[in-house]
Structure formats: C-alpha cells, structure tokens
Design a protein around this motif. Structure first.
Motif, PDB file in Angstrom:
ATOM      1  N   ASP A 152       0.836  -1.205   0.000  1.00  0.00           N
ATOM      2  CA  ASP A 152       0.000   0.000   0.000  1.00  0.00           C
ATOM      3  C   ASP A 152       0.864   1.246   0.000  1.00  0.00           C
ATOM      4  OD1 ASP A 152      -2.212  -1.629   0.124  1.00  0.00           O
ATOM      5  OD2 ASP A 152      -2.491  -1.400   2.286  1.00  0.00           O
ATOM      6  N   LEU A 153       1.944   1.209   0.775  1.00  0.00           N
ATOM      7  CA  LEU A 153       2.848   2.343   0.850  1.00  0.00           C
ATOM      8  C   LEU A 153       3.504   2.607  -0.505  1.00  0.00           C
ATOM      9  CD1 LEU A 153       4.340   4.480   2.443  1.00  0.00           C
ATOM     10  CD2 LEU A 153       5.852   2.715   3.332  1.00  0.00           C
ATOM     11  N   ALA A 154       3.986   1.558  -1.150  1.00  0.00           N
ATOM     12  CA  ALA A 154       4.625   1.718  -2.458  1.00  0.00           C
ATOM     13  C   ALA A 154       3.629   2.215  -3.495  1.00  0.00           C
ATOM     14  CB  ALA A 154       5.239   0.395  -2.903  1.00  0.00           C
ATOM     15  N   ALA A 155       2.392   1.733  -3.420  1.00  0.00           N
ATOM     16  CA  ALA A 155       1.383   2.161  -4.390  1.00  0.00           C
ATOM     17  C   ALA A 155       1.116   3.655  -4.302  1.00  0.00           C
ATOM     18  CB  ALA A 155       0.085   1.379  -4.182  1.00  0.00           C
ATOM     19  N   LEU A 274      13.448   5.352  -1.442  1.00  0.00           N
ATOM     20  CA  LEU A 274      14.736   4.948  -1.999  1.00  0.00           C
ATOM     21  C   LEU A 274      14.559   3.816  -3.005  1.00  0.00           C
ATOM     22  CD1 LEU A 274      17.809   5.156  -2.065  1.00  0.00           C
ATOM     23  CD2 LEU A 274      17.888   3.657  -0.069  1.00  0.00           C
ATOM     24  N   GLU A 275      13.709   2.859  -2.700  1.00  0.00           N
ATOM     25  CA  GLU A 275      13.459   1.759  -3.631  1.00  0.00           C
ATOM     26  C   GLU A 275      12.846   2.260  -4.931  1.00  0.00           C
ATOM     27  OE1 GLU A 275      12.723  -1.720  -0.254  1.00  0.00           O
ATOM     28  OE2 GLU A 275      11.026  -0.832  -1.318  1.00  0.00           O
ATOM     29  N   LEU A 279      14.386   2.313  -9.038  1.00  0.00           N
ATOM     30  CA  LEU A 279      13.694   1.835 -10.233  1.00  0.00           C
ATOM     31  C   LEU A 279      13.769   2.834 -11.379  1.00  0.00           C
ATOM     32  CD1 LEU A 279      10.446   0.345  -8.615  1.00  0.00           C
ATOM     33  CD2 LEU A 279      12.429  -0.914  -9.485  1.00  0.00           C
ATOM     34  N   VAL A 280      13.980   4.109 -11.038  1.00  0.00           N
ATOM     35  CA  VAL A 280      13.934   5.167 -12.055  1.00  0.00           C
ATOM     36  C   VAL A 280      15.334   5.677 -12.398  1.00  0.00           C
ATOM     37  CG1 VAL A 280      12.925   7.396 -12.677  1.00  0.00           C
ATOM     38  CG2 VAL A 280      11.664   5.847 -11.170  1.00  0.00           C
ATOM     39  N   ALA A 287      19.805   9.879  -3.633  1.00  0.00           N
ATOM     40  CA  ALA A 287      19.716   8.439  -3.380  1.00  0.00           C
ATOM     41  C   ALA A 287      20.881   7.979  -2.515  1.00  0.00           C
ATOM     42  CB  ALA A 287      19.697   7.671  -4.701  1.00  0.00           C
ATOM     43  N   ALA A 288      22.068   8.511  -2.775  1.00  0.00           N
ATOM     44  CA  ALA A 288      23.236   8.129  -1.980  1.00  0.00           C
ATOM     45  C   ALA A 288      23.078   8.580  -0.535  1.00  0.00           C
ATOM     46  CB  ALA A 288      24.496   8.737  -2.597  1.00  0.00           C
ATOM     47  N   VAL A 289      22.492   9.766  -0.333  1.00  0.00           N
ATOM     48  CA  VAL A 289      22.280  10.263   1.029  1.00  0.00           C
ATOM     49  C   VAL A 289      21.297   9.372   1.778  1.00  0.00           C
ATOM     50  CG1 VAL A 289      21.483  12.213   2.423  1.00  0.00           C
ATOM     51  CG2 VAL A 289      22.799  12.629   0.338  1.00  0.00           C
TER      52      VAL A 289
END
Length: 330
Positions: A152-155, A274-275, A279-280, A287-289
């Motif tokens: 649900d969170l990812a959606a 971050l995930e 993907l993008v 992202a590194a931070v």
C-alpha cells in the motif's frame, strides 16, 4: 531495512502492547519480516524492520544488530518474526539470541496471521484480535501511520495515473515557462512559500514543486530548511508533488520526500522512496544520502550536526555533474 526513532518515547507494558504497537512503529503491518524493537528504560528508542529472507544468513543479521546495538549498547532488544513459517521464525530468532546475548535480550516473538507465541516454539501465546490496545492508541494519537501493508505504501508513491498524464504534461509546460521567467531568486522564494504552506499543495503547486525539485539550488534550499519543526510541512508538500511528478522529475521529488520522511521518523516511507528511486534513476545524489542514512541507522536527531557536511557533499556532486560552461545564472 527501515528504521524509526520515535520523536516521542512510547511505553511498552506487555507483549500484547508490543504486538499491537509494531505496525505503528514501522508504518505498516509487516509480513515475512524481522522487527527489532530496541527498548531503554521500558521505552521504545528505535525500531528496525528487514525482510526475513534477507537475514536468514547470520552475517547479514550480525551487521544489522551490530549497527543497532552499537548506538544503544545498554538497551535491550525485543525480536519479532512475522511469519506463519514456524521453523524459519525460530531459526532467525535463535540467531538473534546468539548474536546479542542474554544480557541484552528482551523477548522473542513469532507473530503469525492470527496468533503470536513468545520465548520459544511451545511458549506462551495469544490471539491477534485486531483490537487497538493502549500503546497502539497512544501511537495513533501521536500521528504515527499504520498502513495496511508495505505494498500500500509503495502504491501511494507510484506517481500519477495514466489518465492524468496528458493534463499534467500541459500543466507542467505552463508552469515551467512561469518558473523560467521568475529567475533564480524568484524560484527560491516560491519554494520557501510552497514548503511553508499548512495545507496540501494544489495541482498547480504540486507541479511547481516537482519542477523545482530537479534544480540543485532548490534541493539544497529544501534541505537547509528541513528540521523536526518543518518536516511535517515538507512531507505534506513533497507527498503532493510526487503525485504530480513526471518522468525525470520523480527521482528528485522522491529523494526530498524520503528526506522529510526520515526527519519525521517514518523509516518505512524513507526506504520505499529509496526503492522507487532505484527503479527510475539510482544515480541521483539524494539516493546516496538516503542509502547512507539507512545503512548507518542515523537518527533524525543527528541532522543538525550532519546538515553542513551533507549539503557540502551534494554541492560537490552537483558541480561534478554540471559542465562548467553551463554554470550561469538561469
């Protein structure tokens, strides 16, 4: 792995309290997960969640527990394996005991879909009724989310639906011309106003935020402004922007949303941001931070000390990515 350091310390009085509290601590109802709750003086100080499959090997579990208890050497750990697979649950929990030792051990729990069991495979247990206990009610009052699942969170971060893309593309073209006309100072003033808003952004303001997020100077300004007193507003702003972000805008918006999530203590949202970036475009500097903050279990309270170093490192990365001939006022 997701990590939460509650801004308000939550008291745990019983096993039932802890089982009911965990979905609020990590931001969603866990499945096939190991949750480590670190308590000091009977109060939750940090919580971490990782996929059970990821810690089935002892080396990965040793690394996780070393980071957690390195920060809290005098705390005790409560370990919860969320699965209906009895053997997997108690194998991982037994490894937890070996790695942390009895002195720092609180309780061991296997939490299945309808029952929980404590201490050992044939230890005391109970039924998961879905009723909200005192600790869970306290977490809800403090504003900690408990989403249905990690899916649900990812959606919620998946971006605008396809039916909105044409309208958003037209809106983005108009707002892009508007932002270009404002100049650097005007864009930075607009960003400060949008991030200070008490209400969720409108469609137009969400598009403006998404367009501003890709500009290095705006990313740096947002992080300068970020703190525990401003994090809720930034979380609201970037949550609205992620639903209106298109293509190349998404990684920067997700990065800023992840930073705001970390500062509010929503470790689950931080990790899913971050995930989604991975993907993008995993090469974006934010992202590194986020990856470093997560890997090192850095608490939100450390941000005032880290802000200057992080901003300096990001500035260097932006300069390295921007050819010298393009560094003009624009």
């Amino acid at each position: 792995m997701s990590v939460l350091e509650p801004q308000a310390r939550l008291a745990v009085r019983s096993v039932e309290d802890l089982v009911g509290l965990v979905p609020y601590l990590i931001g969603f109802h866990p499945e096939e997960s190991l949750v480590v709750v670190v308590l000091q003086g009977g109060r939750v100080v940090v919580t971490a969640r990782v996929d059970l499959a990821a810690v089935a090997g002892e080396a990965a579990l040793d690394s996780l527990l070393g980071r957690l208890f390195g920060r809290f050497p005098d705390a005790e750990g409560w370990f919860l394996a969320y699965t209906d697979d009895d053997r997997l649950a108690w194998d991982v929990l037994a490894s937890c005991v070996e790695l942390v030792g009895l002195v720092r051990l609180g309780r061991l729990l296997q939490v299945g879909s309808s029952t929980w069991r404590a201490d050992c495979p044939d230890g005391p247990g109970g039924t998961i009724t879905g009723a909200v206990g005192a600790a869970a009610a306290e977490a809800a009052v403090l504003g900690l989310p408990a989403r249905g699942s990690r899916r649900d969170l990812a959606a919620g971060l998946a971006g605008p639906p396809g039916t909105d893309l044409e309208a958003l593309s037209g809106e983005a073209a108009e707002r892009s011309a508007e932002l270009q006309a404002l100049g650097v100072r005007g864009r930075r003033r607009l960003l400060r106003r949008l991030l200070a808003a008490e209400e969720p952004p409108s469609v137009s303001d969400g598009v403006r935020l998404a367009l501003l997020a890709v500009r290095p100077e705006c990313q740096l300004d947002a992080l300068r402004d970020l703190g525990q007193e401003t994090a809720d507003r930034q979380l609201r702003a970037w949550s609205g922007a992620v639903r209106r972000s298109l293509g190349a805008q998404r990684p920067s918006v997700l990065g800023l949303l992840g930073m705001a999530a970390w500062q509010t203590g929503d470790g689950a949202l931080q990790v899913v941001c971050l995930e989604q970036i991975d993907l993008v475009d995993p090469a974006v500097p934010l992202a590194a931070v986020l990856d470093w903050l997560n890997a090192e279990v850095v608490p939100p309270s450390a941000w005032p000390e880290l802000r200057g170093a992080v901003l300096g490192a990001l500035t260097d990365l932006f300069r390295a990515a921007d050819p010298p001939a393009s560094r003009r006022r624009r």
